[in-house]
Design a protein around this motif. Structure first.
Motif, short mmCIF file in Angstrom:
data_model
loop_
_atom_site.label_atom_id
_atom_site.label_comp_id
_atom_site.label_asym_id
_atom_site.label_seq_id
_atom_site.Cartn_x
_atom_site.Cartn_y
_atom_site.Cartn_z
N LEU A 245 0.82 -1.20 0.00
CA LEU A 245 0.00 0.00 0.00
C LEU A 245 0.86 1.26 0.00
CD1 LEU A 245 -2.73 -1.22 2.50
CD2 LEU A 245 -3.14 -0.57 0.12
N LEU A 246 1.98 1.23 0.71
CA LEU A 246 2.87 2.38 0.71
C LEU A 246 3.48 2.61 -0.67
CD1 LEU A 246 4.71 1.99 4.14
CD2 LEU A 246 3.09 3.78 3.49
N ASN A 247 3.83 1.53 -1.35
CA ASN A 247 4.36 1.67 -2.72
C ASN A 247 3.29 2.29 -3.64
OD1 ASN A 247 6.91 0.61 -2.19
ND2 ASN A 247 6.25 -1.49 -2.59
N MET A 248 2.05 1.84 -3.49
CA MET A 248 0.96 2.42 -4.29
C MET A 248 0.77 3.89 -3.96
SD MET A 248 -2.11 -0.38 -4.50
CE MET A 248 -1.99 -1.06 -2.86
N LEU A 249 0.83 4.22 -2.67
CA LEU A 249 0.62 5.60 -2.26
C LEU A 249 1.71 6.51 -2.83
CD1 LEU A 249 -0.99 7.62 -0.56
CD2 LEU A 249 0.45 7.01 1.39
N ILE A 250 2.96 6.05 -2.78
CA ILE A 250 4.06 6.85 -3.33
C ILE A 250 3.85 7.10 -4.82
CG2 ILE A 250 6.53 6.81 -3.86
CD1 ILE A 250 6.93 5.28 -1.21
N CYS A 251 3.45 6.05 -5.54
CA CYS A 251 3.20 6.19 -6.98
C CYS A 251 2.09 7.20 -7.24
CB CYS A 251 2.84 4.82 -7.56
SG CYS A 251 2.43 4.85 -9.32
N MET A 252 1.00 7.13 -6.48
CA MET A 252 -0.12 8.05 -6.69
C MET A 252 0.24 9.48 -6.31
SD MET A 252 -3.51 5.91 -5.56
CE MET A 252 -4.06 4.50 -6.54
N VAL A 253 1.02 9.65 -5.26
CA VAL A 253 1.43 11.00 -4.85
C VAL A 253 2.30 11.64 -5.94
CG1 VAL A 253 2.87 12.28 -3.23
CG2 VAL A 253 1.20 10.64 -2.37
N ILE A 254 3.21 10.85 -6.51
CA ILE A 254 4.08 11.37 -7.56
C ILE A 254 3.28 11.80 -8.78
CG2 ILE A 254 5.88 10.74 -9.22
CD1 ILE A 254 7.14 9.02 -7.03
N THR A 255 2.34 10.93 -9.21
CA THR A 255 1.59 11.22 -10.44
C THR A 255 0.44 12.21 -10.21
OG1 THR A 255 0.23 9.24 -10.06
CG2 THR A 255 2.15 9.02 -11.48
N THR A 256 -0.03 12.32 -8.97
CA THR A 256 -1.17 13.20 -8.69
C THR A 256 -0.74 14.59 -8.23
OG1 THR A 256 -2.50 11.28 -8.06
CG2 THR A 256 -3.33 13.43 -7.40
N PHE A 257 0.33 14.66 -7.45
CA PHE A 257 0.75 15.94 -6.88
C PHE A 257 2.04 16.47 -7.51
CE2 PHE A 257 -1.75 13.96 -3.49
CZ PHE A 257 -2.60 14.98 -3.13
N ILE A 258 3.10 15.66 -7.45
CA ILE A 258 4.44 16.17 -7.76
C ILE A 258 4.59 16.52 -9.24
CG2 ILE A 258 6.89 15.60 -7.76
CD1 ILE A 258 6.43 13.95 -5.25
N ILE A 259 4.23 15.59 -10.13
CA ILE A 259 4.42 15.85 -11.56
C ILE A 259 3.57 17.02 -12.05
CG2 ILE A 259 4.12 14.89 -13.88
CD1 ILE A 259 5.04 12.22 -12.79
N PRO A 260 2.26 17.10 -11.73
CA PRO A 260 1.50 18.28 -12.15
C PRO A 260 2.07 19.58 -11.60
CG PRO A 260 0.00 16.52 -11.53
CD PRO A 260 1.37 16.07 -11.14
N LEU A 261 2.51 19.56 -10.33
CA LEU A 261 3.07 20.77 -9.73
C LEU A 261 4.35 21.19 -10.43
CD1 LEU A 261 2.96 22.90 -7.50
CD2 LEU A 261 4.20 21.32 -6.01
N LEU A 262 5.24 20.22 -10.71
CA LEU A 262 6.49 20.54 -11.40
C LEU A 262 6.22 21.04 -12.82
CD1 LEU A 262 8.82 17.61 -10.28
CD2 LEU A 262 8.84 19.97 -9.48
N THR A 263 5.21 20.48 -13.48
CA THR A 263 4.88 20.93 -14.84
C THR A 263 4.41 22.37 -14.84
OG1 THR A 263 4.22 18.67 -15.41
CG2 THR A 263 3.49 20.43 -16.87
N ILE A 264 3.53 22.71 -13.90
CA ILE A 264 3.02 24.08 -13.82
C ILE A 264 4.15 25.05 -13.45
CG2 ILE A 264 1.47 25.60 -12.51
CD1 ILE A 264 -0.47 23.22 -12.37
N MET A 265 5.03 24.61 -12.54
CA MET A 265 6.18 25.45 -12.20
C MET A 265 7.09 25.65 -13.40
SD MET A 265 7.13 24.04 -8.36
CE MET A 265 8.57 25.11 -8.25
N GLY A 266 7.20 24.61 -14.25
CA GLY A 266 8.00 24.75 -15.47
C GLY A 266 7.42 25.78 -16.42
N PHE A 267 6.09 25.78 -16.58
CA PHE A 267 5.45 26.79 -17.41
C PHE A 267 5.64 28.19 -16.81
CE2 PHE A 267 3.07 23.28 -19.39
CZ PHE A 267 3.12 23.68 -20.70
N ALA A 268 5.57 28.27 -15.47
CA ALA A 268 5.77 29.57 -14.81
C ALA A 268 7.19 30.09 -15.05
CB ALA A 268 5.50 29.44 -13.32
#
Length: 285
Positions: A245-268
């Motif tokens: 479950l922790l492995n699943m949670l890490i995967c979901m956090v990366i794809t749900t929070f981190i990558i979208p945030l980094l993408t938006i920061m890249g556009f900024a």
């Protein structure tokens, strides 16, 4: 001659204003209606629906495993049960974030083409009429330009961040964590834990085994009774379920929070590098 130049400039201003007004109308009605239809962004909506279903299934699997471990006699399963309950709570947060992403994806086109872009075009029209009579008319141009750029970036950044998340999840994360298979494994482990718990309850020595303080202090692994072995097996399965479950949670956090945030920061960062617009400061529009 001066009158001729004035009339020429006046006519050009009228023509440019008419063109900008038509573009604002097109952006406000046809384009905004097109990007707000159900079939717009359908693939990304399906992707987010799939992620939401996975998060809900993971929440159910974590909750079920937590309850199963908590039914073990004594307090030996309390720590793992509490950790599983905490993980279940994080999966609910992920579910909420996915729902927010669905809403943002649905309204990003409307915000861009029904608010920011038409507003920027109207400011451009005001600028055309005010530039010869108002010393600070350049402020109108700056506001118009920033609104236009922000509208375009919002429309591009949100879908791009989701597409990048989907790409990372399918091409990279899939090699390390198959969420659907992991959820199925956790559910099977939960069933096995329930079986072990039933075996403990049926063991005639179970009560005496748990009433001996010395044996409890030495831990489950040192107990030789059938109940002790069943409890040890259940705890190991609970730990495996927690790890999955922790492995699943890490995967979901990366794809749900981190990558979208980094993408938006890249556009900024791109905005600031190309036009000096800082997206993290208060916008003038």
């Amino acid at each position: 001659m001066a009158n001729f130049h004035f009339m020429q400039s006046y006519r050009n201003t009228i023509i440019a204003s008419a063109v900008l007004l038509i573009l604002a109308f097109v952006s406000f009605l046809p384009v905004s209606s097109a990007v707000s239809k159900d079939n717009y962004g359908r693939d990304m909506q399906k992707y987010l629906d799939s992620k939401r279903n996975q998060a809900l299934l993971a929440f159910g699997a974590a909750t079920g495993a937590s309850i199963a471990i908590s039914l073990l006699p004594g307090d030996v399963g309390t720590a793992i049960s509490e950790k599983l309950a905490d993980v279940a709570g994080f999966f609910m947060l992920v579910t909420g974030a996915i729902l927010i992403e669905k809403i943002v994806l649905a309204v990003s086109g409307i915000i861009a083409f029904k608010i920011l872009i038409p507003l920027s075009l109207l400011f451009f029209i005001f600028y055309l009429w005010a530039k010869q009579k108002w010393d600070k008319s350049s402020l109108l141009f700056t506001i118009a330009f920033k609104c236009l750029v922000f509208g375009i970036i919002i429309f591009i950044a949100v879908p791009s961040s989701l597409k990048l998340s989907a790409l990372v999840e399918t091409d990279i994360m899939y090699k390390y964590t198959n969420i659907d298979n992991s959820i199925a494994q956790v559910k099977n482990q939960t069933k096995s834990i329930n079986t072990d718990t039933e075996a403990i309850g049926k063991d005639p020595e179970a009560r005496a085994w748990w009433d001996v303080p010395g044996k409890i202090a030495n831990g489950v692994k040192n107990l030789a009774t059938k109940a002790g072995q069943s409890a040890k097996s259940a705890l190991e399965k609970g730990q495996n379920a927690l790890s999955s479950l922790l492995n699943m949670l890490i995967c979901m956090v990366i794809t749900t929070f981190i990558i979208p945030l980094l993408t938006i920061m890249g556009f900024a960062a791109l905005l600031k590098a190309m036009w000096g617009i800082d997206a993290f400061k208060k916008a003038n529009c």
